[in-house]
Write a protein that holds these residues in place. Structure first.
Motif, PDB file in Angstrom:
ATOM      1  N   VAL A 280      14.176   1.947   6.485  1.00 23.17           N
ATOM      2  CA  VAL A 280      14.620   1.435   5.112  1.00 23.17           C
ATOM      3  C   VAL A 280      14.147   2.877   4.265  1.00 23.17           C
ATOM      4  N   LEU A 281      13.606   3.548   4.184  1.00 22.02           N
ATOM      5  CA  LEU A 281      13.298   4.429   3.208  1.00 22.02           C
ATOM      6  C   LEU A 281      14.061   5.755   3.895  1.00 22.02           C
ATOM      7  N   SER A 282      15.230   6.245   2.425  1.00 23.75           N
ATOM      8  CA  SER A 282      15.752   7.688   2.714  1.00 23.75           C
ATOM      9  C   SER A 282      14.082   9.599   2.851  1.00 23.75           C
ATOM     10  N   ALA A 283      14.781  10.695   4.240  1.00 24.11           N
ATOM     11  CA  ALA A 283      13.871  11.422   4.035  1.00 24.11           C
ATOM     12  C   ALA A 283      13.643  11.319   2.759  1.00 24.11           C
ATOM     13  N   ASP A 284      14.862  12.127   1.185  1.00 25.01           N
ATOM     14  CA  ASP A 284      14.282  12.425   0.543  1.00 25.01           C
ATOM     15  C   ASP A 284      13.143  12.027  -0.825  1.00 25.01           C
ATOM     16  N   ASP A 285      13.372  10.205  -0.369  1.00 26.26           N
ATOM     17  CA  ASP A 285      12.300   9.406  -1.549  1.00 26.26           C
ATOM     18  C   ASP A 285      10.810   9.705  -0.777  1.00 26.26           C
TER      19      ASP A 285
ATOM     20  N   VAL B 137       0.733  -1.113  -0.044  1.00 25.64           N
ATOM     21  CA  VAL B 137       0.239  -0.036  -0.030  1.00 25.64           C
ATOM     22  C   VAL B 137       1.170   1.182   0.232  1.00 25.64           C
ATOM     23  N   LEU B 138       0.341   2.280  -0.992  1.00 25.14           N
ATOM     24  CA  LEU B 138       1.069   3.449  -1.056  1.00 25.14           C
ATOM     25  C   LEU B 138       0.255   3.910  -1.027  1.00 25.14           C
ATOM     26  N   VAL B 139       1.115   5.799  -0.638  1.00 24.66           N
ATOM     27  CA  VAL B 139       0.059   6.745  -1.290  1.00 24.66           C
ATOM     28  C   VAL B 139       0.538   7.392  -1.856  1.00 24.66           C
ATOM     29  N   GLY B 140      -0.135   8.670  -3.202  1.00 22.48           N
ATOM     30  CA  GLY B 140       0.124   8.915  -4.568  1.00 22.48           C
ATOM     31  C   GLY B 140       0.519  10.442  -4.168  1.00 22.48           C
ATOM     32  N   ASP B 141       0.595  10.922  -3.685  1.00 19.92           N
ATOM     33  CA  ASP B 141       1.305  12.480  -3.047  1.00 19.92           C
ATOM     34  C   ASP B 141       2.785  12.026  -2.413  1.00 19.92           C
ATOM     35  N   GLU B 142       3.502  10.520  -3.202  1.00 14.96           N
ATOM     36  CA  GLU B 142       4.926  10.284  -2.705  1.00 14.96           C
ATOM     37  C   GLU B 142       6.297  10.960  -3.988  1.00 14.96           C
ATOM     38  N   PRO B 143       6.143  11.612  -4.764  1.00 14.64           N
ATOM     39  CA  PRO B 143       6.427  10.916  -6.357  1.00 14.64           C
ATOM     40  C   PRO B 143       7.817  11.070  -5.784  1.00 14.64           C
ATOM     41  N   LEU B 144       8.941  10.593  -5.012  1.00 17.33           N
ATOM     42  CA  LEU B 144      10.311  10.397  -4.834  1.00 17.33           C
ATOM     43  C   LEU B 144      10.025   9.152  -4.839  1.00 17.33           C
ATOM     44  N   LEU B 145       9.490   8.407  -4.105  1.00 18.71           N
ATOM     45  CA  LEU B 145       9.482   6.868  -4.158  1.00 18.71           C
ATOM     46  C   LEU B 145      10.320   6.689  -4.816  1.00 18.71           C
ATOM     47  N   ARG B 146      11.637   6.091  -4.865  1.00 20.95           N
ATOM     48  CA  ARG B 146      12.677   5.076  -5.712  1.00 20.95           C
ATOM     49  C   ARG B 146      11.940   3.406  -5.225  1.00 20.95           C
ATOM     50  N   PRO B 147      12.121   2.459  -6.546  1.00 21.19           N
ATOM     51  CA  PRO B 147      11.580   1.056  -6.443  1.00 21.19           C
ATOM     52  C   PRO B 147      12.395   0.525  -5.521  1.00 21.19           C
ATOM     53  N   GLU B 148      13.501   0.536  -5.539  1.00 15.18           N
ATOM     54  CA  GLU B 148      14.706  -0.447  -5.018  1.00 15.18           C
ATOM     55  C   GLU B 148      13.844  -0.470  -3.215  1.00 15.18           C
ATOM     56  N   PRO B 149      14.045   0.430  -2.475  1.00 17.04           N
ATOM     57  CA  PRO B 149      13.793   0.397  -1.546  1.00 17.04           C
ATOM     58  C   PRO B 149      12.198  -0.430  -1.244  1.00 17.04           C
TER      59      PRO B 149
ATOM     60  N   VAL C 153      13.821  11.657   9.818  1.00 18.87           N
ATOM     61  CA  VAL C 153      13.697  13.293   8.830  1.00 18.87           C
ATOM     62  C   VAL C 153      13.834  14.095  10.239  1.00 18.87           C
ATOM     63  N   ALA C 154      14.402  14.630   9.476  1.00 19.29           N
ATOM     64  CA  ALA C 154      14.661  16.403  10.447  1.00 19.29           C
ATOM     65  C   ALA C 154      13.808  16.793  10.819  1.00 19.29           C
TER      66      ALA C 154
ATOM     67  N   MET D  51      13.465  16.047  -7.650  1.00 20.41           N
ATOM     68  CA  MET D  51      13.272  15.167  -8.919  1.00 20.41           C
ATOM     69  C   MET D  51      14.454  16.096 -10.011  1.00 20.41           C
ATOM     70  N   GLN D  52      14.266  17.354  -9.970  1.00 20.58           N
ATOM     71  CA  GLN D  52      14.925  17.718 -11.347  1.00 20.58           C
ATOM     72  C   GLN D  52      17.066  17.212 -11.163  1.00 20.58           C
ATOM     73  N   ALA D  53      16.883  17.251 -10.132  1.00 20.41           N
ATOM     74  CA  ALA D  53      18.008  17.256  -9.160  1.00 20.41           C
ATOM     75  C   ALA D  53      18.715  15.406 -10.146  1.00 20.41           C
ATOM     76  N   ARG D  54      17.673  14.964  -9.513  1.00 21.81           N
ATOM     77  CA  ARG D  54      17.867  13.499 -10.086  1.00 21.81           C
ATOM     78  C   ARG D  54      18.088  12.816 -11.332  1.00 21.81           C
ATOM     79  N   ILE D  55      16.946  13.591 -12.250  1.00 20.13           N
ATOM     80  CA  ILE D  55      16.396  13.654 -13.823  1.00 20.13           C
ATOM     81  C   ILE D  55      18.367  13.996 -14.952  1.00 20.13           C
ATOM     82  N   GLN D  56      18.622  15.276 -13.525  1.00 17.71           N
ATOM     83  CA  GLN D  56      19.551  16.073 -14.033  1.00 17.71           C
ATOM     84  C   GLN D  56      21.144  14.904 -13.908  1.00 17.71           C
ATOM     85  N   ASP D  57      21.097  14.599 -13.033  1.00 24.83           N
ATOM     86  CA  ASP D  57      21.865  13.357 -11.742  1.00 24.83           C
ATOM     87  C   ASP D  57      22.264  11.865 -13.751  1.00 24.83           C
ATOM     88  N   HIS D  58      20.820  11.833 -13.570  1.00 26.12           N
ATOM     89  CA  HIS D  58      20.981  10.296 -14.674  1.00 26.12           C
ATOM     90  C   HIS D  58      21.485  10.740 -15.858  1.00 26.12           C
TER      91      HIS D  58
END
Ligand code: UD1
Ligand code: CA
Length: 423
Positions: free
Chosen positions: A222-227, A103-115, A137-138, A244-251
């Motif tokens: 197991v999840l990070s604050a950013d995710d 079960v996940l929520v639709g308002d957490e767009p930074l979730l990544r598949p690995e965790p 989280v801080a 997200m922009q930083a992740r896209i550029q990093d990619h």
């Protein structure tokens, strides 16, 4: 049709009041894509075979946005009675499914598949009735807090509204990433009540309910604050966009693209860029743009949806390219507009040249052949075709339908041919 598991339920029925929007919250865009698309991708990437999206507020908008995705099913929550109730409405659809339900929520767009894959894996290994991912989280504001006993074992989740001052200080939070064993989930949901600050059915009460009935519940940090950044406001939307922009550029940098000034560059989540391309500052790439290798983009370029640039194309300062294809080695270095254009290879688009693609009612195409030279400040009124190797003089207006033959030179307003020997 039998449901294939593992299943992911994504909660998306809420209005998101704090967004102050007519649009369903989960359809607000992060780097050009609705935030729920990222959650869907993360669930798929983690191995979910069926995705059930719970819709309610602006359901039609969600149907339209997620149309035609064969692994997505919808469950309707007519009234938003809480996250626990939202999961419960999926039960008829998932009857008979014995595989784990994430079960996940639709308002957490930074979730990544690995965790998330990790959570599915651990639930299987631990044979837990419920396994939930947590994060430290801080600033825990807005999240449910994770309560553990002195031995560190999970006790329950307390919503912020229901927290004592001591509980509020806890920085381990609930990101709403759970994996349940189906029978245990349905059973727990039947038993949760609404005695909380909001009078809602809280999904967060389900793990505690399972513990109470002697079942195994494990909470793993197991999840990070950013995710887990949850988007509840427009401010959160901007924060999620920046990460997200930083992740896209990093990619793309990892793939061999140079980005000269990352904070002043915007690349859509759907765009692709080839290696050894350099993106100069203040460039904006929106939509499903495809940029080849060895291109130069910007500074101050605007590349818009439906555009494909082949290898070695240069799009320079204050040039906008929209729904156009440009072949190898062509360049538009300054102050040009190309809309609905098909530009061949080795074409030079001069400073200030534009395609006038819109007649006020319809958009029309401009075709420019290989090796053509389009003079400064010229206008090509579409639909029109400029032949291969043709030359359009500076300031020329090529009028609608008055195609320029291959190799010809035209000048003036309206354009007329001149012969190279007399002209
Ligand atoms: C929820 C969790 C909280 C967690 C936080 C962040 C509960 C009670 N609280 O709080 O512990 O820290 O998420 O992950 O679960 N939704 C429905 N139907 C409803 C209510 C909500 O589909 O009746 C959907 C919303 O559209 C949204 C998601 O569930 O996508 C979460 O709802 P939201 O109101 O944002 O919950 P939070 O207050 O953030
Ligand atoms: Ca939320």
């Amino acid at each position: 049709m039998a449901i294939e598991g593992p299943v992911a339920i994504i909660l998306a029925a809420g209005q998101g009041k704090r967004m102050k929007s007519d649009r369903a919250k989960v359809l607000h865009e992060v780097c050009g894509r609705p935030m729920i698309s990222y959650v869907v991708d993360a669930a798929r990437g983690a191995g979910a075979k069926t995705i059930v999206v719970v819709v309610g507020y602006a359901a039609d908008q969600l149907y339209a946005a997620l149309d035609g995705e064969p692994d997505i099913r919808f469950a309707v929550q007519e009234e938003q009675l809480g996250t626990g109730h939202a999961v419960k409405v999926c039960r008829p659809l998932l009857e008979g499914c014995e595989e784990p339900i994430m079960v996940l929520v639709g308002d957490e767009p930074l979730l990544r598949p690995e965790p998330l894959a990790d959570l599915l894996d651990r639930q299987r290994k631990e044979q837990a009735a419920c396994l939930l991912g947590t994060a430290e989280v801080a600033d825990p504001m807005g999240f449910g807090r994770i309560l553990r006993d002195s031995a560190g074992r999970f006790l329950r989740i307390v919503e912020e509204r229901d927290c004592t001052p001591e509980e509020k200080a806890i920085r381990e939070v609930n990101p709403s990433c759970y994996v349940f064993e189906p029978a245990a989930l349905w059973d727990a949901l039947d038993r949760i009540g609404t005695s909380n600050a909001q009078g809602e059915y809280y999904l967060t009460d389900a793990p505690e309910e399972l513990l109470r009935s002697g079942q195994k519940v494990v909470a793993l940090n197991v999840l990070s604050a950013d995710d887990i950044l949850g988007v509840n406001t427009r401010q959160h939307l901007a924060q999620a966009g920046a990460i997200m922009q930083a992740r896209i550029q990093d990619h793309w940098m990892t793939e061999g693209v140079s980005i000269v000034d990352p904070p002043n560059t915007y690349i859509d989540g759907r765009a692709t860029i080839g290696r050894d391309t350099v993106v100069y500052p203040f460039s904006v790439i929106t939509g499903d743009v495809k940029i080849g290798s060895h291109c130069k983009i910007g500074p101050f370029a605007h590349i818009r949806p439906g555009t494909t640039l082949a290898e070695g194309v240069e799009i320079g300062a204050f040039v906008e390219v929209n729904r156009s294809t440009i072949e190898t080695g062509s360049y538009a270095r300054h102050l040009a507009y190309l809309g609905d254009a098909r530009v061949g290879s080795n074409v030079n688009i001069g400073c200030g040249a534009i395609t006038a693609n819109f007649d006020g009612v319809h958009k029309h195409p401009t075709v420019i052949g290989d090796g053509a030279r389009i003079g400064s400040n010229s206008v090509m009124v579409a639909p029109v075709e400029i032949g291969a190797g043709a030359v359009v003089g500076a300031g020329t207006v090529v009028t609608k339908g008055d195609d320029v033959p291959a190799g010809a030179t035209v000048v003036g307003v309206p354009a007329r041919p001149i012969s190279k020997s007399t002209g």
